[in-house]
Motif scaffolding. Structure first.
Motif, PDB file in Angstrom:
ATOM      1  N   GLU A 136       0.834  -1.201   0.000  1.00 56.78           N
ATOM      2  CA  GLU A 136       0.000   0.000   0.000  1.00 56.78           C
ATOM      3  C   GLU A 136       0.870   1.253   0.000  1.00 56.78           C
ATOM      4  N   HIS A 137       1.954   1.198   0.733  1.00 58.32           N
ATOM      5  CA  HIS A 137       2.875   2.339   0.849  1.00 58.32           C
ATOM      6  C   HIS A 137       3.520   2.664  -0.499  1.00 58.32           C
ATOM      7  N   THR A 138       4.064   1.656  -1.170  1.00 64.48           N
ATOM      8  CA  THR A 138       4.733   1.915  -2.444  1.00 64.48           C
ATOM      9  C   THR A 138       3.738   2.345  -3.524  1.00 64.48           C
ATOM     10  N   ALA A 139       2.525   1.793  -3.478  1.00 60.26           N
ATOM     11  CA  ALA A 139       1.495   2.199  -4.451  1.00 60.26           C
ATOM     12  C   ALA A 139       1.142   3.669  -4.268  1.00 60.26           C
ATOM     13  N   LYS A 140       1.022   4.096  -3.014  1.00 58.84           N
ATOM     14  CA  LYS A 140       0.708   5.505  -2.740  1.00 58.84           C
ATOM     15  C   LYS A 140       1.839   6.414  -3.200  1.00 58.84           C
ATOM     16  N   GLU A 141       3.069   5.996  -2.960  1.00 64.06           N
ATOM     17  CA  GLU A 141       4.203   6.804  -3.393  1.00 64.06           C
ATOM     18  C   GLU A 141       4.176   7.020  -4.899  1.00 64.06           C
ATOM     19  N   GLU A 142       3.936   5.951  -5.643  1.00 62.96           N
ATOM     20  CA  GLU A 142       3.992   6.055  -7.105  1.00 62.96           C
ATOM     21  C   GLU A 142       2.785   6.785  -7.686  1.00 62.96           C
ATOM     22  N   ALA A 143       1.609   6.597  -7.074  1.00 65.26           N
ATOM     23  CA  ALA A 143       0.406   7.209  -7.619  1.00 65.26           C
ATOM     24  C   ALA A 143       0.279   8.684  -7.270  1.00 65.26           C
ATOM     25  N   ALA A 144       0.740   9.069  -6.077  1.00 66.68           N
ATOM     26  CA  ALA A 144       0.482  10.433  -5.636  1.00 66.68           C
ATOM     27  C   ALA A 144       1.727  11.208  -5.206  1.00 66.68           C
ATOM     28  N   ALA A 169       3.901  11.696   6.700  1.00 69.31           N
ATOM     29  CA  ALA A 169       3.063  10.495   6.772  1.00 69.31           C
ATOM     30  C   ALA A 169       3.829   9.271   6.274  1.00 69.31           C
ATOM     31  N   LEU A 170       4.589   9.444   5.193  1.00 71.18           N
ATOM     32  CA  LEU A 170       5.384   8.338   4.659  1.00 71.18           C
ATOM     33  C   LEU A 170       6.458   7.907   5.660  1.00 71.18           C
ATOM     34  N   GLU A 171       7.061   8.876   6.323  1.00 76.32           N
ATOM     35  CA  GLU A 171       8.101   8.544   7.301  1.00 76.32           C
ATOM     36  C   GLU A 171       7.515   7.755   8.475  1.00 76.32           C
ATOM     37  N   LYS A 172       6.283   8.081   8.868  1.00 76.02           N
ATOM     38  CA  LYS A 172       5.628   7.304   9.926  1.00 76.02           C
ATOM     39  C   LYS A 172       5.370   5.872   9.466  1.00 76.02           C
ATOM     40  N   HIS A 174       7.179   4.299   7.266  1.00 75.64           N
ATOM     41  CA  HIS A 174       8.503   3.667   7.299  1.00 75.64           C
ATOM     42  C   HIS A 174       8.822   3.171   8.710  1.00 75.64           C
ATOM     43  N   ASP A 175       8.498   4.008   9.699  1.00 75.87           N
ATOM     44  CA  ASP A 175       8.750   3.625  11.094  1.00 75.87           C
ATOM     45  C   ASP A 175       7.953   2.381  11.463  1.00 75.87           C
ATOM     46  N   HIS A 176       6.707   2.312  10.990  1.00 74.67           N
ATOM     47  CA  HIS A 176       5.871   1.151  11.306  1.00 74.67           C
ATOM     48  C   HIS A 176       6.428  -0.111  10.666  1.00 74.67           C
ATOM     49  N   ALA A 177       6.842  -0.009   9.413  1.00 81.34           N
ATOM     50  CA  ALA A 177       7.456  -1.160   8.743  1.00 81.34           C
ATOM     51  C   ALA A 177       8.719  -1.595   9.479  1.00 81.34           C
ATOM     52  N   GLY A 178       9.518  -0.625   9.921  1.00 78.09           N
ATOM     53  CA  GLY A 178      10.729  -0.938  10.673  1.00 78.09           C
ATOM     54  C   GLY A 178      10.414  -1.633  11.986  1.00 78.09           C
ATOM     55  N   SER A 179       9.307  -1.223  12.619  1.00 78.37           N
ATOM     56  CA  SER A 179       8.882  -1.859  13.869  1.00 78.37           C
ATOM     57  C   SER A 179       8.496  -3.313  13.651  1.00 78.37           C
ATOM     58  N   ILE A 180       7.807  -3.597  12.545  1.00 80.29           N
ATOM     59  CA  ILE A 180       7.423  -4.973  12.230  1.00 80.29           C
ATOM     60  C   ILE A 180       8.667  -5.813  11.977  1.00 80.29           C
ATOM     61  N   LEU A 181       9.614  -5.268  11.229  1.00 76.78           N
ATOM     62  CA  LEU A 181      10.856  -5.993  10.959  1.00 76.78           C
ATOM     63  C   LEU A 181      11.637  -6.258  12.247  1.00 76.78           C
ATOM     64  N   VAL A 219      14.375   2.520   2.523  1.00 76.83           N
ATOM     65  CA  VAL A 219      13.958   3.612   3.401  1.00 76.83           C
ATOM     66  C   VAL A 219      15.068   4.660   3.532  1.00 76.83           C
ATOM     67  N   HIS A 220      16.311   4.208   3.574  1.00 75.97           N
ATOM     68  CA  HIS A 220      17.431   5.150   3.669  1.00 75.97           C
ATOM     69  C   HIS A 220      17.452   6.106   2.475  1.00 75.97           C
ATOM     70  N   LEU A 221      17.259   5.575   1.285  1.00 71.58           N
ATOM     71  CA  LEU A 221      17.272   6.427   0.091  1.00 71.58           C
ATOM     72  C   LEU A 221      16.182   7.491   0.149  1.00 71.58           C
ATOM     73  N   GLU A 222      15.026   7.116   0.693  1.00 70.24           N
ATOM     74  CA  GLU A 222      13.920   8.072   0.757  1.00 70.24           C
ATOM     75  C   GLU A 222      14.067   9.040   1.928  1.00 70.24           C
ATOM     76  N   ASN A 223      14.219   8.493   3.139  1.00 67.74           N
ATOM     77  CA  ASN A 223      14.267   9.339   4.337  1.00 67.74           C
ATOM     78  C   ASN A 223      15.477  10.259   4.376  1.00 67.74           C
ATOM     79  N   ASN A 224      16.620   9.753   3.927  1.00 68.94           N
ATOM     80  CA  ASN A 224      17.868  10.487   4.140  1.00 68.94           C
ATOM     81  C   ASN A 224      18.441  11.166   2.904  1.00 68.94           C
ATOM     82  N   ILE A 225      17.922  10.826   1.722  1.00 69.99           N
ATOM     83  CA  ILE A 225      18.442  11.461   0.515  1.00 69.99           C
ATOM     84  C   ILE A 225      17.341  12.207  -0.255  1.00 69.99           C
ATOM     85  N   LEU A 226      16.219  11.527  -0.535  1.00 71.65           N
ATOM     86  CA  LEU A 226      15.170  12.148  -1.354  1.00 71.65           C
ATOM     87  C   LEU A 226      14.343  13.174  -0.573  1.00 71.65           C
TER      88      LEU A 226
END
Length: 232
Positions: A136-144, A169-172, A174-181, A219-226
């Motif tokens: 759902e996260h990647t679909a939202k990124e690409e669509a909007a 919102a995307l960073e949150k 990312h945090d949730h995905a990191g928590s699951i991992l 996540v690093h590429l998005e949070n820390n570079i993009l």
């Protein structure tokens, strides 16, 4: 790129070195679990497979999944459009493929071994939660979100407040995905299977660990570079 195995390597050893090979073996009905203690060439001949052709497929798969390590300096210097295309092609597409291919293994291991290893039932639940979250996260990124980022490159400030909210919102997420991992790593003891684990059981843990590494780099590429380019 030279593969660290050949047609005389044991099937189980190939899967241990290169977990994605299991997808090719499964497609060709090569038993890498209970029957993996024999050379790949023997297993292939038994299934009437063309050994050189199989090795060529394996080499292409290995090149695809084991390229050079990500060069972060390249992407800090690139423009946003190029970086976004890289994220989509390298991380989104590969993530979709891996989640699809890994799902039946996670399900099988939970069904077969969950009665004796209850942690696998939790691994199952967390994996499918992670899968839903990431897709759902990647679909939202690409669509909007990504189109809006690129629009801001040309139209300064008009939609910047909206963009900052989207990024937060995307960073949150990312945090949730990191928590699951993190939970998956804790439940599996650092992705270390028990002594009595079968080949498929071990494969699931190896690929979950690879998924963790892939997601962290994504996540690093998005949070820390993009993203900092737009909220600095």
């Amino acid at each position: 790129m030279q593969m660290p195995f050949n047609q005389n390597s044991l099937v189980k050893d190939i899967v241990n070195i290169f977990p994605q090979s299991s997808d090719l073996f499964k497609k060709n009905r090569l038993d890498f679990c209970c029957g993996g203690n024999r050379p790949l060439s023997d297993a292939a001949i038994e299934q009437n497979l063309d050994v050189p052709a199989l090795m060529n497929e394996l080499e292409e798969l290995y090149k695809k999944h084991n390229g050079k390590a990500e060069n972060m300096e390249v992407w800090t210097e690139s423009d946003s459009e190029e970086l976004i295309e890289h994220i989509k092609n390298k991380y989104h597409r590969e993530l979709e493929e891996e989640l699809k291919m890994l799902s039946p293994y996670v399900t099988k291991v939970a069904k077969v071994h969950g009665d004796r290893h209850e942690e696998l039932l939790e691994v199952y639940e967390l994996f499918y939660e992670l899968k839903k979250e990431l897709l759902e996260h990647t679909a939202k990124e690409e669509a909007a979100v990504f189109p809006l980022l690129l629009q801001l490159e040309a139209e300064e400030d008009e939609k910047r407040a909206e963009m900052v909210a989207e990024i937060k919102a995307l960073e949150k997420e990312h945090d949730h995905a990191g928590s699951i991992l993190k939970q998956l790593r804790e439940i599996t003891g650092g992705f270390n299977p028990p002594i009595d684990a079968c080949g498929t059981y071990r494969l699931v843990y190896k690929r979950l660990e690879a998924l963790e590494s892939h997601t962290f780099m994504h996540v690093h590429l998005e949070n820390n570079i993009l993203f900092p380019r737009y909220i600095a």
